[in-house]
Design a protein around this motif. Sequence first.
Motif, PDB file in Angstrom:
ATOM      1  N   ASP A  53      33.116  30.481  35.707  1.00 41.88           N
ATOM      2  CA  ASP A  53      31.675  30.359  35.492  1.00 41.88           C
ATOM      3  C   ASP A  53      30.917  31.667  35.741  1.00 41.88           C
ATOM      4  OD1 ASP A  53      31.656  30.491  38.265  1.00 41.88           O
ATOM      5  OD2 ASP A  53      30.985  28.434  38.566  1.00 41.88           O
ATOM      6  N   ARG A  54      31.643  32.715  36.149  1.00 43.07           N
ATOM      7  CA  ARG A  54      31.051  34.051  36.263  1.00 43.07           C
ATOM      8  C   ARG A  54      31.743  35.039  35.318  1.00 43.07           C
ATOM      9  NH1 ARG A  54      30.896  36.476  41.915  1.00 43.07           N
ATOM     10  NH2 ARG A  54      29.620  38.009  40.777  1.00 43.07           N
ATOM     11  N   ALA A  55      32.217  34.521  34.197  1.00 44.43           N
ATOM     12  CA  ALA A  55      32.924  35.362  33.228  1.00 44.43           C
ATOM     13  C   ALA A  55      32.056  36.519  32.750  1.00 44.43           C
ATOM     14  CB  ALA A  55      33.387  34.522  32.037  1.00 44.43           C
ATOM     15  N   GLY A  56      30.767  36.272  32.588  1.00 44.18           N
ATOM     16  CA  GLY A  56      29.871  37.338  32.160  1.00 44.18           C
ATOM     17  C   GLY A  56      29.812  38.476  33.160  1.00 44.18           C
ATOM     18  N   ASP A  57      29.801  38.147  34.452  1.00 42.89           N
ATOM     19  CA  ASP A  57      29.809  39.183  35.482  1.00 42.89           C
ATOM     20  C   ASP A  57      31.108  39.981  35.441  1.00 42.89           C
ATOM     21  OD1 ASP A  57      27.317  38.349  36.408  1.00 42.89           O
ATOM     22  OD2 ASP A  57      28.189  36.973  37.877  1.00 42.89           O
ATOM     23  N   ALA A  58      32.217  39.297  35.220  1.00 38.61           N
ATOM     24  CA  ALA A  58      33.503  39.982  35.124  1.00 38.61           C
ATOM     25  C   ALA A  58      33.501  40.972  33.968  1.00 38.61           C
ATOM     26  CB  ALA A  58      34.626  38.957  34.948  1.00 38.61           C
ATOM     27  N   LEU A  59      32.966  40.550  32.837  1.00 37.26           N
ATOM     28  CA  LEU A  59      32.932  41.413  31.663  1.00 37.26           C
ATOM     29  C   LEU A  59      32.008  42.608  31.881  1.00 37.26           C
ATOM     30  CD1 LEU A  59      34.108  41.704  28.852  1.00 37.26           C
ATOM     31  CD2 LEU A  59      32.219  40.337  27.967  1.00 37.26           C
ATOM     32  N   ARG A  60      30.863  42.381  32.562  1.00 38.18           N
ATOM     33  CA  ARG A  60      29.945  43.487  32.846  1.00 38.18           C
ATOM     34  C   ARG A  60      30.625  44.550  33.721  1.00 38.18           C
ATOM     35  NH1 ARG A  60      27.753  40.480  30.175  1.00 38.18           N
ATOM     36  NH2 ARG A  60      28.924  41.764  28.735  1.00 38.18           N
ATOM     37  N   THR A  61      31.427  44.102  34.676  1.00 37.19           N
ATOM     38  CA  THR A  61      32.114  45.042  35.563  1.00 37.19           C
ATOM     39  C   THR A  61      32.954  46.021  34.761  1.00 37.19           C
ATOM     40  OG1 THR A  61      32.188  43.429  37.360  1.00 37.19           O
ATOM     41  CG2 THR A  61      33.776  45.221  37.455  1.00 37.19           C
ATOM     42  N   VAL A  62      33.635  45.519  33.736  1.00 39.98           N
ATOM     43  CA  VAL A  62      34.486  46.369  32.910  1.00 39.98           C
ATOM     44  C   VAL A  62      33.657  47.157  31.898  1.00 39.98           C
ATOM     45  CG1 VAL A  62      36.365  46.353  31.223  1.00 39.98           C
ATOM     46  CG2 VAL A  62      36.472  44.861  33.232  1.00 39.98           C
ATOM     47  N   GLU A  63      32.698  46.489  31.272  1.00 37.85           N
ATOM     48  CA  GLU A  63      31.909  47.146  30.232  1.00 37.85           C
ATOM     49  C   GLU A  63      31.077  48.301  30.780  1.00 37.85           C
ATOM     50  OE1 GLU A  63      28.888  45.971  26.555  1.00 37.85           O
ATOM     51  OE2 GLU A  63      29.476  44.454  28.005  1.00 37.85           O
ATOM     52  N   GLU A  64      30.590  48.165  31.987  1.00 38.94           N
ATOM     53  CA  GLU A  64      29.736  49.200  32.570  1.00 38.94           C
ATOM     54  C   GLU A  64      30.529  50.282  33.287  1.00 38.94           C
ATOM     55  OE1 GLU A  64      26.979  47.024  34.962  1.00 38.94           O
ATOM     56  OE2 GLU A  64      26.054  46.032  33.213  1.00 38.94           O
ATOM     57  N   GLY A  65      31.862  50.181  33.211  1.00 36.27           N
ATOM     58  CA  GLY A  65      32.707  51.233  33.748  1.00 36.27           C
ATOM     59  C   GLY A  65      32.893  51.216  35.240  1.00 36.27           C
ATOM     60  N   HIS A  66      32.585  50.085  35.882  1.00 35.15           N
ATOM     61  CA  HIS A  66      32.704  50.027  37.338  1.00 35.15           C
ATOM     62  C   HIS A  66      34.109  49.635  37.803  1.00 35.15           C
ATOM     63  CE1 HIS A  66      28.489  50.624  37.372  1.00 35.15           C
ATOM     64  NE2 HIS A  66      28.161  49.402  36.995  1.00 35.15           N
ATOM     65  N   ALA A  67      34.915  49.127  36.883  1.00 33.23           N
ATOM     66  CA  ALA A  67      36.235  48.628  37.283  1.00 33.23           C
ATOM     67  C   ALA A  67      37.173  49.776  37.635  1.00 33.23           C
ATOM     68  CB  ALA A  67      36.839  47.795  36.159  1.00 33.23           C
ATOM     69  N   ARG A  68      37.931  49.594  38.693  1.00 37.66           N
ATOM     70  CA  ARG A  68      38.973  50.536  39.086  1.00 37.66           C
ATOM     71  C   ARG A  68      40.248  49.722  39.185  1.00 37.66           C
ATOM     72  NH1 ARG A  68      37.917  54.172  44.301  1.00 37.66           N
ATOM     73  NH2 ARG A  68      36.118  54.640  42.970  1.00 37.66           N
ATOM     74  N   GLY A  69      41.146  49.882  38.218  1.00 36.64           N
ATOM     75  CA  GLY A  69      42.269  48.967  38.118  1.00 36.64           C
ATOM     76  C   GLY A  69      41.896  47.792  37.245  1.00 36.64           C
ATOM     77  N   LYS A  70      42.245  46.585  37.673  1.00 35.86           N
ATOM     78  CA  LYS A  70      42.081  45.407  36.819  1.00 35.86           C
ATOM     79  C   LYS A  70      41.099  44.387  37.397  1.00 35.86           C
ATOM     80  CE  LYS A  70      43.971  44.041  33.671  1.00 35.86           C
ATOM     81  NZ  LYS A  70      43.672  44.001  32.229  1.00 35.86           N
ATOM     82  N   THR A  71      40.393  43.733  36.472  1.00 35.54           N
ATOM     83  CA  THR A  71      39.499  42.627  36.795  1.00 35.54           C
ATOM     84  C   THR A  71      40.078  41.359  36.184  1.00 35.54           C
ATOM     85  OG1 THR A  71      37.558  44.080  36.839  1.00 35.54           O
ATOM     86  CG2 THR A  71      37.156  41.737  36.495  1.00 35.54           C
ATOM     87  N   VAL A  72      40.020  40.253  36.924  1.00 37.03           N
ATOM     88  CA  VAL A  72      40.663  39.008  36.490  1.00 37.03           C
ATOM     89  C   VAL A  72      39.692  37.840  36.647  1.00 37.03           C
ATOM     90  CG1 VAL A  72      42.599  37.419  36.884  1.00 37.03           C
ATOM     91  CG2 VAL A  72      42.924  39.878  37.154  1.00 37.03           C
ATOM     92  N   ILE A  73      39.767  36.920  35.690  1.00 36.90           N
ATOM     93  CA  ILE A  73      39.029  35.650  35.770  1.00 36.90           C
ATOM     94  C   ILE A  73      40.018  34.560  36.174  1.00 36.90           C
ATOM     95  CG2 ILE A  73      37.805  33.884  34.431  1.00 36.90           C
ATOM     96  CD1 ILE A  73      36.753  36.218  32.683  1.00 36.90           C
ATOM     97  N   GLU A  74      39.689  33.830  37.240  1.00 35.54           N
ATOM     98  CA  GLU A  74      40.506  32.702  37.667  1.00 35.54           C
ATOM     99  C   GLU A  74      39.898  31.407  37.148  1.00 35.54           C
ATOM    100  OE1 GLU A  74      42.664  33.065  41.662  1.00 35.54           O
ATOM    101  OE2 GLU A  74      40.713  33.994  42.051  1.00 35.54           O
ATOM    102  N   VAL A  75      40.729  30.564  36.587  1.00 37.80           N
ATOM    103  CA  VAL A  75      40.273  29.298  36.040  1.00 37.80           C
ATOM    104  C   VAL A  75      40.695  28.198  37.007  1.00 37.80           C
ATOM    105  CG1 VAL A  75      40.347  27.695  34.104  1.00 37.80           C
ATOM    106  CG2 VAL A  75      40.490  30.176  33.706  1.00 37.80           C
TER     107      VAL A  75
END
Length: 305
Positions: free
Chosen positions: A281-303
Amino acid sequence: MPKAYVFTRYGGPETEAFVDVDRPSPGPGLLLVAVRAAGVNPVDWKQRNGFRRPGEHEEPVFPVVFGNEVSGVVEGTGDGVEGFAVGDEVFGTALAGGYTEYTLVPASVAAHKPAELPHTVAATLPVAAATAYDGVRQLGLPPGTTLLVTGAGGGVGAAAVQIARAVGLHVVGVASVGKKDFVESLGAVHVPSGPDWAERARATAPDGVYDLVGGRVLAEAAELLTDRSKLITAGAPEEDVRRLGGARVARARNAAVLAEVARLVVAGDLDPHITETFPLDRAGDALRTVEEGHARGKTVIEVAR
């Protein structure tokens, strides 16, 4: 009905939404997978912006579910599927998106998940780690030679550094100053990105370049090589790298590669460095983390189940 995070048309974040979708039915050669985790990658938001992989020509049918890599449990199999059964834990490339509760995965691009790997880890492997593995194998540099990786602080870059180290290469990683400690922790020599990065990297005398940035960085990296056939990119279009004498990473997209990257993780030679996890339910936040270049390594969505 299952929930999915989608984009409703090409554009920016304003096109994103949660929707209810029908539970898919597996056709020939397909697995129905109850998703436990989905990896988040730059290609996800790029596809929302209209990016298509080489060879993709068909217009999408909106809404399109985000995501390309998943790990989960087989809930059904289509005709002709062999080697998989209901209840098997698998990971692979999603045919119908990954930011969702159920998806379809072609059996040809799925592998059995080792029991030692959590779903969150397995979900990071089909895109980033497999792309990294394909590129390092494509270059075929002999042990003891030097590979330069641009964009070494991202998901593919971090995996490429580790896989290259595992096959005996010296690695130089180009990344921002803020990612210096991270890149060095992977076993690479860090070169700060930004103006004049290529001059700083020249002294390392790379034998090959794995580019994940494209544009001017790709062109500058090419100048560091005496053999341009050892220039590959996953960050630029085919025509750009061919003009420089190099090539795009040739993706294998098969179960054998998935099994090999999983083996590297189990052996301790590859760590996807998951830095953030988000619920569906926070998939949009996960995508923003990667799109805005803040990710270091990997970001994952848990279902959740």
